[in-house]
Write an enzyme that holds these catalytic residues in place. Structure first.
Site, mmCIF file in Angstrom:
data_model
loop_
_atom_site.group_PDB
_atom_site.id
_atom_site.type_symbol
_atom_site.label_atom_id
_atom_site.label_comp_id
_atom_site.label_asym_id
_atom_site.label_seq_id
_atom_site.Cartn_x
_atom_site.Cartn_y
_atom_site.Cartn_z
ATOM 1 N N LYS A 69 0.807 -1.224 0.000
ATOM 2 C CA LYS A 69 0.000 0.000 0.000
ATOM 3 C C LYS A 69 0.845 1.283 0.000
ATOM 4 O O LYS A 69 0.405 2.310 -0.504
ATOM 5 C CB LYS A 69 -0.949 0.014 1.204
ATOM 6 C CG LYS A 69 -2.152 -0.900 1.036
ATOM 7 C CD LYS A 69 -3.125 -0.736 2.199
ATOM 8 C CE LYS A 69 -4.377 -1.576 1.984
ATOM 9 N NZ LYS A 69 -5.379 -1.381 3.037
ATOM 10 N N GLY B 204 -15.770 -6.023 10.394
ATOM 11 C CA GLY B 204 -15.062 -5.297 9.347
ATOM 12 C C GLY B 204 -15.638 -5.438 7.950
ATOM 13 O O GLY B 204 -15.170 -4.789 7.014
ATOM 14 N N ASP C 29 -10.130 3.351 1.890
ATOM 15 C CA ASP C 29 -10.321 2.800 3.240
ATOM 16 C C ASP C 29 -10.818 3.893 4.185
ATOM 17 O O ASP C 29 -11.623 3.619 5.090
ATOM 18 C CB ASP C 29 -8.999 2.252 3.796
ATOM 19 C CG ASP C 29 -8.637 0.890 3.213
ATOM 20 O OD1 ASP C 29 -9.554 0.162 2.791
ATOM 21 O OD2 ASP C 29 -7.438 0.562 3.191
HETATM 22 P P1 NAP Z 1 -0.637 -4.263 9.720
HETATM 23 O O1 NAP Z 1 -0.268 -3.008 9.014
HETATM 24 O O2 NAP Z 1 0.245 -5.465 9.610
HETATM 25 O O3 NAP Z 1 -0.795 -3.891 11.284
HETATM 26 C C1 NAP Z 1 -1.059 -4.896 12.212
HETATM 27 C C2 NAP Z 1 -1.443 -4.263 13.555
HETATM 28 O O4 NAP Z 1 -1.860 -5.309 14.439
HETATM 29 C C3 NAP Z 1 -0.281 -3.553 14.255
HETATM 30 O O5 NAP Z 1 -0.784 -2.488 15.014
HETATM 31 C C4 NAP Z 1 0.269 -4.668 15.149
HETATM 32 O O6 NAP Z 1 0.971 -4.184 16.290
HETATM 33 C C5 NAP Z 1 -1.019 -5.315 15.592
HETATM 34 N N1 NAP Z 1 -0.840 -6.686 16.042
HETATM 35 C C6 NAP Z 1 -0.468 -7.758 15.282
HETATM 36 N N2 NAP Z 1 -0.421 -8.871 16.044
HETATM 37 C C7 NAP Z 1 -0.761 -8.498 17.313
HETATM 38 C C8 NAP Z 1 -0.900 -9.198 18.544
HETATM 39 N N3 NAP Z 1 -0.674 -10.521 18.643
HETATM 40 N N4 NAP Z 1 -1.282 -8.501 19.640
HETATM 41 C C9 NAP Z 1 -1.522 -7.177 19.563
HETATM 42 N N5 NAP Z 1 -1.406 -6.450 18.426
HETATM 43 C C10 NAP Z 1 -1.026 -7.110 17.308
HETATM 44 O O7 NAP Z 1 -2.074 -4.771 9.280
HETATM 45 P P2 NAP Z 1 -3.319 -3.862 8.800
HETATM 46 O O8 NAP Z 1 -3.325 -3.730 7.329
HETATM 47 O O9 NAP Z 1 -3.332 -2.629 9.618
HETATM 48 O O10 NAP Z 1 -4.555 -4.803 9.169
HETATM 49 C C11 NAP Z 1 -5.012 -4.924 10.503
HETATM 50 C C12 NAP Z 1 -6.344 -5.682 10.516
HETATM 51 O O11 NAP Z 1 -7.339 -4.898 9.870
HETATM 52 C C13 NAP Z 1 -6.312 -7.025 9.783
HETATM 53 O O12 NAP Z 1 -7.106 -7.950 10.513
HETATM 54 C C14 NAP Z 1 -6.960 -6.723 8.456
HETATM 55 O O13 NAP Z 1 -7.608 -7.844 7.886
HETATM 56 C C15 NAP Z 1 -7.982 -5.672 8.868
HETATM 57 N N6 NAP Z 1 -8.370 -4.758 7.781
HETATM 58 C C16 NAP Z 1 -9.696 -4.635 7.512
HETATM 59 C C17 NAP Z 1 -10.113 -3.766 6.542
HETATM 60 C C18 NAP Z 1 -11.569 -3.652 6.273
HETATM 61 O O14 NAP Z 1 -11.947 -3.101 5.236
HETATM 62 N N7 NAP Z 1 -12.410 -4.124 7.165
HETATM 63 C C19 NAP Z 1 -9.183 -2.999 5.820
HETATM 64 C C20 NAP Z 1 -7.831 -3.147 6.117
HETATM 65 C C21 NAP Z 1 -7.436 -4.035 7.102
HETATM 66 P P3 NAP Z 1 2.562 -3.894 16.221
HETATM 67 O O15 NAP Z 1 2.702 -2.523 15.625
HETATM 68 O O16 NAP Z 1 2.979 -3.960 17.647
HETATM 69 O O17 NAP Z 1 3.161 -4.967 15.363
#
Ligand code: NAP
Length: 280
Positions: free
Chosen positions: A65, A243, A102
Site C-alpha cells: 500500500k 469489518g 479505506d
Molecule cells: P498491519 O499493518 O500489519 O498492522 C497490524 C497491527 O496489528 C499492528 O498495530 C500490530 O501491532 C497489531 N498486532 C499484530 N499482532 C498483534 C498481537 N498478537 N497482539 C496485539 N497487536 C497485534 O495490518 P493492517 O493492514 O493494519 O490490518 C489490521 C487488521 O485490519 C487485519 O485484521 C486486516 O484484515 C484488517 N483490515 C480490515 C479492513 C476492512 O476493510 N475491514 C481494511 C484493512 C485491514 P505492532 O505494531 O505492535 O506490530
C-alpha cells in the site's frame, strides 16, 4: 475481460472478486476482477500492466500500500495524507491515480452503524495500515479526542505525530501501549472503540478490560468476522460492527471510481457475505 484486480501478497482469501464481479454483472458489464498475487519484485511490472488500454485499475493490499505510491503518476489528497493507496484508477490517457478508499469506507461504515464521529471520543487499537486509515478518517470527521493504543507503543506515537499534522488544534490526541493500565480509563471515556489490530479472531484475552465495555459504546472490529471482542461487547449491551461493512464500503467507492456508476451496495454486500461464508 479482466480489467481490475487485487494486487498483494497474499491475496488468496480475498472476497473482493466476488463483490466486484457481482457489481459488474449487476450492470451487465463484461469486466472481471481477478486476484493478482504479487511479490515485491513483481510490483512494478504489475503496475505497468495497468496502463494498457481497456484496464480500469486495481485494489492494493498488504504489503504494497505504501511502496506502490512511487509507481503512480498522481495521488488524491486523502491518499497523500495517509501515505497509503488501496485503489488505483487508470485515467483515460493511461496515467495512474492513487486513492485511499479505506478512509471514506470506514466513515461510511460508521455512518451505517448510526455514528457520526464529529465531537466524539474514540479509542483506536493498532497502528498499522488499517489503523492509519481509521485515524485519518476520525480526524477528517472531526473527532474531539482520540487515543491510539498499540502493542509497540513507538508505532502508536508515530501515528499520533502524523495525525497531528491533519488535526485541528483542539483535537486531543494520545498514544499509549496496548497493555497500559490507563486503557480501561480511556475506554470508559470513549464513545467508539475500534480494533484495527490483526490479532483477535481467535485471541483468548480481550484487548481491553471487559468491564469497561458498556451500552454507550459502538465497538468496531476491522476483522471481517464476529470476534471474541464483538461478542463480549454485545453481551455487555454495546452496539457492534465487524469489518465486512468497511470492506464493502471501500470496495463500493473503488467501483465508482473505476466505472463512474453508482455502486450496487446491496448486491456487493450480499456477494461479500456469501464469499466469506464459503471460506469457513
Ligand atoms: P498491519 O499493518 O500489519 O498492522 C497490524 C497491527 O496489528 C499492528 O498495530 C500490530 O501491532 C497489531 N498486532 C499484530 N499482532 C498483534 C498481537 N498478537 N497482539 C496485539 N497487536 C497485534 O495490518 P493492517 O493492514 O493494519 O490490518 C489490521 C487488521 O485490519 C487485519 O485484521 C486486516 O484484515 C484488517 N483490515 C480490515 C479492513 C476492512 O476493510 N475491514 C481494511 C484493512 C485491514 P505492532 O505494531 O505492535 O506490530
Amino acid at each position: 475481460m479482466i480489467t481490475t484486480g487485487l494486487i498483494g501478497d497474499p491475496v488468496a482469501h480475498s472476497v473482493s472478486p466476488a463483490m466486484h464481479n457481482a457489481a459488474f454483472a449487476h450492470y451487465g458489464l463484461p469486466d472481471r476482477y481477478t486476484l493478482w498475487p504479487t511479490p515485491a519484485a513483481a510490483l512494478s511490472g504489475r503496475i505497468a500492466a495497468l496502463r494498457a488500454v481497456g484496464m480500469r485499475g486495481a485494489n492494493v493490499t498488504l504489503p504494497h500500500k505504501t511502496a506502490v505510491i512511487a509507481l503512480l503518476d498522481e495521488l488524491d489528497p486523502v491518499a497523500a495524507a495517509v501515505g497509503a493507496v488501496n485503489t488505483i484508477v487508470r485515467l483515460p490517457d493511461g496515467r495512474l491515480r492513487g486513492l485511499n478508499t479505506d478512509v471514506a469506507g470506514f466513515l461510511r461504515a460508521l455512518a451505517q452503524a448510526g455514528v457520526d464521529a464529529a465531537g466524539r471520543t474514540a479509542l483506536l487499537l493498532g497502528a498499522g495500515g488499517a489503523a492509519r486509515a481509521v485515524g485519518y478518517g476520525l480526524i477528517m470527521a472531526g473527532v474531539a479526542a482520540l487515543v491510539v493504543a498499540n502493542r509497540t507503543p513507538a508505532r502508536a506515537a508515530a501515528l499520533v505525530d502524523d495525525l497531528r499534522t491533519s488535526a485541528g488544534p483542539a483535537t486531543r490526541l494520545t498514544a499509549t501501549a496496548l497493555d497500559d493500565d490507563a486503557l480501561g480509563a480511556a475506554l470508559a471515556e470513549a464513545d467508539v472503540l475500534i480494533n484495527a489490530t490483526s490479532a483477535g479472531l481467535h485471541a483468548e484475552a480481550l484487548p481491553v478490560p471487559e468491564a469497561a465495555l458498556g451500552p454507550r459504546l459502538l465497538v468496531v472490529d476491522l476483522i471481517y468476522r464476529t470476534t471474541p471482542l464483538l461478542r463480549a461487547a454485545a453481551a455487555r449491551g454495546a452496539r457492534t460492527q465487524d469489518g465486512l461493512e468497511m470492506l464493502v464500503q471501500q470496495g463500493a467507492l473503488a467501483f465508482e471510481a473505476w466505472t463512474g456508476l453508482a455502486a450496487p451496495l446491496e448486491v456487493m454486500r450480499a456477494a461479500a457475505h456469501v464469499a466469506l461464508k464459503e471460506q469457513v
